[in-house]
Design a protein around this motif. Structure first.
Motif, PDB file in Angstrom:
ATOM      1  N   MET A   1       0.849  -1.198   0.000  1.00 55.11           N
ATOM      2  CA  MET A   1       0.000   0.000   0.000  1.00 55.11           C
ATOM      3  C   MET A   1       0.880   1.242   0.000  1.00 55.11           C
ATOM      4  N   ARG A   2       0.548   2.225  -0.808  1.00 51.80           N
ATOM      5  CA  ARG A   2       1.266   3.478  -0.880  1.00 51.80           C
ATOM      6  C   ARG A   2       0.348   4.592  -0.365  1.00 51.80           C
ATOM      7  N   ILE A   3       0.826   5.350   0.615  1.00 49.67           N
ATOM      8  CA  ILE A   3       0.033   6.383   1.255  1.00 49.67           C
ATOM      9  C   ILE A   3       0.736   7.727   1.096  1.00 49.67           C
ATOM     10  N   ALA A   4      -0.024   8.764   0.844  1.00 56.55           N
ATOM     11  CA  ALA A   4       0.494  10.124   0.880  1.00 56.55           C
ATOM     12  C   ALA A   4      -0.098  10.814   2.101  1.00 56.55           C
ATOM     13  N   VAL A   5       0.746  11.388   2.942  1.00 60.92           N
ATOM     14  CA  VAL A   5       0.298  12.110   4.131  1.00 60.92           C
ATOM     15  C   VAL A   5       0.599  13.587   3.930  1.00 60.92           C
ATOM     16  N   ILE A   6      -0.458  14.386   3.925  1.00 64.08           N
ATOM     17  CA  ILE A   6      -0.312  15.833   3.749  1.00 64.08           C
ATOM     18  C   ILE A   6      -0.550  16.489   5.102  1.00 64.08           C
ATOM     19  N   GLY A   7       0.513  16.991   5.695  1.00 67.24           N
ATOM     20  CA  GLY A   7       0.434  17.558   7.038  1.00 67.24           C
ATOM     21  C   GLY A   7       1.162  16.651   8.010  1.00 67.24           C
ATOM     22  N   THR A   8       2.350  17.070   8.447  1.00 68.47           N
ATOM     23  CA  THR A   8       3.174  16.201   9.280  1.00 68.47           C
ATOM     24  C   THR A   8       3.248  16.704  10.713  1.00 68.47           C
ATOM     25  N   GLY A   9       2.074  16.999  11.277  1.00 67.58           N
ATOM     26  CA  GLY A   9       1.996  17.312  12.691  1.00 67.58           C
ATOM     27  C   GLY A   9       1.907  16.032  13.501  1.00 67.58           C
ATOM     28  N   LEU A  10       1.368  16.124  14.695  1.00 68.21           N
ATOM     29  CA  LEU A  10       1.259  14.962  15.575  1.00 68.21           C
ATOM     30  C   LEU A  10       0.492  13.821  14.923  1.00 68.21           C
ATOM     31  N   ILE A  11      -0.727  14.114  14.406  1.00 72.71           N
ATOM     32  CA  ILE A  11      -1.571  13.041  13.884  1.00 72.71           C
ATOM     33  C   ILE A  11      -1.038  12.517  12.553  1.00 72.71           C
ATOM     34  N   GLY A  12      -0.708  13.411  11.634  1.00 69.52           N
ATOM     35  CA  GLY A  12      -0.223  12.965  10.331  1.00 69.52           C
ATOM     36  C   GLY A  12       1.032  12.119  10.443  1.00 69.52           C
ATOM     37  N   PRO A 121       5.580  16.973  14.816  1.00 66.95           N
ATOM     38  CA  PRO A 121       6.065  15.629  14.454  1.00 66.95           C
ATOM     39  C   PRO A 121       6.909  14.979  15.549  1.00 66.95           C
ATOM     40  N   ALA A 122       7.613  15.773  16.351  1.00 64.98           N
ATOM     41  CA  ALA A 122       8.453  15.196  17.396  1.00 64.98           C
ATOM     42  C   ALA A 122       7.632  14.477  18.460  1.00 64.98           C
ATOM     43  N   ALA A 123       6.342  14.824  18.578  1.00 63.29           N
ATOM     44  CA  ALA A 123       5.482  14.194  19.579  1.00 63.29           C
ATOM     45  C   ALA A 123       4.778  12.950  19.033  1.00 63.29           C
ATOM     46  N   ALA A 124       4.985  12.641  17.748  1.00 63.38           N
ATOM     47  CA  ALA A 124       4.262  11.543  17.106  1.00 63.38           C
ATOM     48  C   ALA A 124       4.682  10.193  17.665  1.00 63.38           C
ATOM     49  N   ARG A 125       3.726   9.244  17.625  1.00 59.59           N
ATOM     50  CA  ARG A 125       3.972   7.882  18.104  1.00 59.59           C
ATOM     51  C   ARG A 125       3.279   6.897  17.187  1.00 59.59           C
TER      52      ARG A 125
END
Length: 351
Positions: A1-12, A121-125
């Motif tokens: 699967m190929r995904i594009a993520v637009i917006g690289t904050g916590l959720i993205g 992004p640093a808070a992402a998990r």
């Protein structure tokens, strides 16, 4: 699967990390190049190329007011076969997407009920969505193929997909998420001018009540403005309850406040328990632990050797002391054996 993520904050970024753990290819894009670069350095994916074959899904992780325009731009460049978003309100982006002429058949409005008081992004998990509800609110025009594809993405992230009507979703999140954030902020605002001596007495209860008030102000302003009417209705009801409680206390009738406290207890009891099931009764076992590396590991190992599953844990630190109290929630029948095992191992416990 190929995904594009637009917006690289916590959720993205968390979505990207979760999908990468399952072998998905992920492209990343953000209007802030530094945020996208940090997400890529964290292992969330690769920068979105200028020219690319269509992804399977494009995840739009931008503030609510920007979802529709971002969707329109992504569809114009045929970025993906289908699209979803993660905004915490649904009626606004759906209405705006229609007005911009977006292809609604390929758009599955979504909202993962997960987050942190930290942002960026640093808070992402990668495990942010494990066991969490993820609302999907397809429009009447949305194709079942698009819904199926996005549902697979949600499950791959470890979340539990739940279909809901967009209007109903916004009413529900006003009650269980948006109004509570403002209530927490209102309580936290009382602390801004509090004397240091008062704050020295702060315990876990205050931290629990105010924790979410540390959320990103700009994002929450947009969320609340986008869901203003349902949130205002909940706040008015809460304000009326508090005003009545204040009147009772001022009139010297504190026993009447018991009604609000009892209704509050009944409300808490209705919150779903672990894994979304019915609430279950647990017993809290309190253990004194030293504030040093390895103590929690030793404590958990002692519980495991006793054959006891820890259902939940919280730690209350003792101000000015190098110790704290770990409160372990266990099945009532397991509390006694756990206390015996911990005492035998030299742990200070409270019976």
């Amino acid at each position: 699967m190929r995904i594009a993520v637009i917006g690289t904050g916590l959720i993205g970024t968390s979505v990207a990390l979760a999908l990468r753990e399952h072998g998905a290819g992920v492209w990343l894009a953000d209007e802030d190049p530094e945020a996208a670069r940090l997400a890529a350095n964290l292992g969330a994916g690769e920068p979105l190329p200028d020219q690319s074959p269509p992804a399977d899904v494009a995840v739009i992780a931008v503030p609510p007011s920007a979802v529709a325009a971002t969707l329109a731009a992504a569809q114009a460049r045929r970025l993906a076969a289908c699209y979803t978003d993660v905004a915490s309100v649904k009626q606004l982006p759906v209405t705006q997407a229609r007005s911009l002429g977006c292809d609604m058949t390929s758009y599955v409005p979504g909202h993962p009920l997960a987050g942190r008081e930290k942002h960026g992004p640093a808070a992402a998990r990668a495990d942010l969505f494990l066991g969490r509800t993820w609302a999907l609110c397809p429009a009447a025009e949305t194709s079942e193929q698009a819904v199926a594809t996005v549902t697979t993405l949600v499950r791959t992230c470890g979340a539990v997909p739940v279909r809901a009507d967009a209007a109903a979703h916004d009413r529900w999140v006003a009650l269980i998420s948006h109004a509570p954030h403002l209530v927490a902020a209102a309580m936290a605002a009382r602390l801004e001018a509090a004397p240091p001596e008062a704050l020295d007495l702060a315990g876990q209860g205050l931290r629990d009540v105010t924790r979410i008030a540390a959320g990103d102000t700009g994002l929450w302003t947009q969320i609340l403005a986008a869901n203003a009417e349902p949130v205002a209705e909940v706040l008015a009801a809460v304000a009326a309850d508090l005003a009545e409680a204040a009147r009772m206390l001022t009139d010297g009738d504190p026993k009447s406040v018991a009604t609000l406290l009892e209704v509050g207890q009944a409300g808490v009891a209705r919150i779903p328990g672990k894994h979304g099931g019915a609430p279950r009764e647990f017993t809290a076992v309190q253990v004194v632990i030293r504030d040093q590396p390895g103590e929690l590991t030793r404590l958990f190992e002692a519980a495991g050797q006793a054959g006891v599953n820890i259902e939940d844990v919280r730690i209350e630190h003792s101000p000015g002391l190098p110790v704290g109290v770990a409160e372990l929630s266990v099945r009532p029948a397991e509390a006694g054996p756990l206390l015996d095992a911990l005492e035998a191992g030299g742990w200070p416990v409270r019976r």
